[in-house]
Design a protein around this motif. Sequence first.
Motif, PDB file in Angstrom:
ATOM      1  N   UNK A  15     -10.605   2.426   1.198  1.00 28.16           N
ATOM      2  CA  UNK A  15     -11.381   2.481   1.540  1.00 28.16           C
ATOM      3  C   UNK A  15     -13.159   1.987   1.028  1.00 28.16           C
ATOM      4  N   UNK A  16     -14.136   1.230   1.587  1.00 27.85           N
ATOM      5  CA  UNK A  16     -15.247   1.199   0.347  1.00 27.85           C
ATOM      6  C   UNK A  16     -15.511   2.128  -0.387  1.00 27.85           C
ATOM      7  N   UNK A  17     -15.140   3.664  -0.231  1.00 28.97           N
ATOM      8  CA  UNK A  17     -15.389   4.759  -1.540  1.00 28.97           C
ATOM      9  C   UNK A  17     -13.923   4.414  -2.507  1.00 28.97           C
ATOM     10  N   UNK A  22     -12.927   3.040  -8.671  1.00 23.38           N
ATOM     11  CA  UNK A  22     -11.691   1.828  -8.873  1.00 23.38           C
ATOM     12  C   UNK A  22     -12.603   0.871 -10.017  1.00 23.38           C
ATOM     13  N   UNK A  23     -13.795   0.499  -9.207  1.00 23.18           N
ATOM     14  CA  UNK A  23     -14.816  -0.564  -9.956  1.00 23.18           C
ATOM     15  C   UNK A  23     -15.206   0.056 -10.971  1.00 23.18           C
ATOM     16  N   UNK A  24     -16.078   1.291 -10.748  1.00 24.24           N
ATOM     17  CA  UNK A  24     -16.358   1.809 -11.580  1.00 24.24           C
ATOM     18  C   UNK A  24     -15.284   2.678 -12.900  1.00 24.24           C
ATOM     19  N   UNK A  25     -13.968   2.530 -11.920  1.00 25.74           N
ATOM     20  CA  UNK A  25     -13.055   2.472 -13.446  1.00 25.74           C
ATOM     21  C   UNK A  25     -13.089   1.684 -13.912  1.00 25.74           C
ATOM     22  N   UNK A  26     -12.853   0.517 -14.036  1.00 19.23           N
ATOM     23  CA  UNK A  26     -12.278  -0.538 -14.477  1.00 19.23           C
ATOM     24  C   UNK A  26     -13.859  -0.560 -15.326  1.00 19.23           C
ATOM     25  N   UNK A  27     -14.848  -0.681 -14.973  1.00 14.91           N
ATOM     26  CA  UNK A  27     -15.683  -1.175 -15.883  1.00 14.91           C
ATOM     27  C   UNK A  27     -15.849  -0.047 -17.034  1.00 14.91           C
ATOM     28  N   UNK A  28     -15.216   1.059 -16.765  1.00 12.47           N
ATOM     29  CA  UNK A  28     -15.600   2.241 -17.898  1.00 12.47           C
ATOM     30  C   UNK A  28     -14.298   1.740 -18.442  1.00 12.47           C
ATOM     31  N   UNK A  29     -13.343   1.125 -18.806  1.00  9.75           N
ATOM     32  CA  UNK A  29     -11.773   0.810 -19.762  1.00  9.75           C
ATOM     33  C   UNK A  29     -12.981   0.197 -20.712  1.00  9.75           C
ATOM     34  N   UNK A  55      -1.559  -6.781   7.378  1.00 11.09           N
ATOM     35  CA  UNK A  55      -2.789  -5.606   8.414  1.00 11.09           C
ATOM     36  C   UNK A  55      -3.811  -6.114   8.427  1.00 11.09           C
ATOM     37  N   UNK A  56      -4.992  -5.765   9.575  1.00 13.05           N
ATOM     38  CA  UNK A  56      -6.262  -5.717   9.126  1.00 13.05           C
ATOM     39  C   UNK A  56      -6.561  -4.235   8.349  1.00 13.05           C
ATOM     40  N   UNK A  57      -5.540  -3.154   8.485  1.00 11.55           N
ATOM     41  CA  UNK A  57      -6.210  -2.644   7.475  1.00 11.55           C
ATOM     42  C   UNK A  57      -6.652  -1.786   6.120  1.00 11.55           C
ATOM     43  N   UNK A  58      -7.499  -1.100   5.576  1.00 11.36           N
ATOM     44  CA  UNK A  58      -7.994  -0.999   4.055  1.00 11.36           C
ATOM     45  C   UNK A  58      -8.781  -2.142   4.295  1.00 11.36           C
ATOM     46  N   UNK A  59      -9.560  -1.552   2.739  1.00  8.14           N
ATOM     47  CA  UNK A  59     -11.478  -2.072   2.766  1.00  8.14           C
ATOM     48  C   UNK A  59     -11.475  -3.373   3.193  1.00  8.14           C
ATOM     49  N   UNK A  60     -12.613  -3.646   2.826  1.00  7.56           N
ATOM     50  CA  UNK A  60     -13.459  -5.037   3.440  1.00  7.56           C
ATOM     51  C   UNK A  60     -13.421  -5.931   1.748  1.00  7.56           C
ATOM     52  N   UNK A 100      -3.005  13.126  -0.975  1.00  6.34           N
ATOM     53  CA  UNK A 100      -2.190  12.459  -0.273  1.00  6.34           C
ATOM     54  C   UNK A 100      -2.352  11.028  -1.333  1.00  6.34           C
ATOM     55  N   UNK A 101      -1.459  10.026  -1.135  1.00  9.81           N
ATOM     56  CA  UNK A 101      -1.337   9.390  -2.216  1.00  9.81           C
ATOM     57  C   UNK A 101      -2.749   8.004  -1.714  1.00  9.81           C
ATOM     58  N   UNK A 102      -2.710   8.113  -3.449  1.00  9.90           N
ATOM     59  CA  UNK A 102      -3.922   6.908  -3.001  1.00  9.90           C
ATOM     60  C   UNK A 102      -3.531   5.393  -2.250  1.00  9.90           C
ATOM     61  N   UNK A 103      -4.163   4.980  -2.491  1.00  9.24           N
ATOM     62  CA  UNK A 103      -4.097   3.352  -1.575  1.00  9.24           C
ATOM     63  C   UNK A 103      -3.211   2.526  -2.675  1.00  9.24           C
ATOM     64  N   UNK A 104      -2.622   1.533  -2.519  1.00 11.43           N
ATOM     65  CA  UNK A 104      -1.976   0.824  -3.158  1.00 11.43           C
ATOM     66  C   UNK A 104      -2.927  -0.264  -3.487  1.00 11.43           C
TER      67      UNK A 104
END
Length: 114
Positions: A15-17, A22-29, A55-60, A100-104
């Motif tokens: 989802x968008x969260x 993940x963006x914040x995580x990468x910015x802190x690498x 499929x259209x499932x997932x974050x935009x 739950x499992x994290x997104x692929x």
Amino acid sequence: MANNTIRVRMVRGANDADVAALKAWLEREHRLEVLRNGGRLEIREQPSVQDPDSSPMGAAMDIVLVLVGAAATKLFDEVYEQVKSGVRAWRENRRAVERGEPPEVEVAPENDGR
């Protein structure tokens, strides 16, 4: 033209969260943060470029990392490996702190046609 762009796409269960986290995580690498602070790497969200067969499932939104400057081609492989490592670490962390499992996630070089 040489690759200087890496696209990080969450393909299932995101989802968008998740994208923002993940963006914040990468910015802190550390290595990515040093490049970003030095103006040699941009990390941003962009509308997702969906594969027509997916499929259209997932974050935009996707996360796009762009290397800036003449030395970008020399840094590309190093940054690409760091991004893949950061994504693996984020998924492990998310698995530990949320149900739950994290997104692929797909990490792929992208030709920058600009």
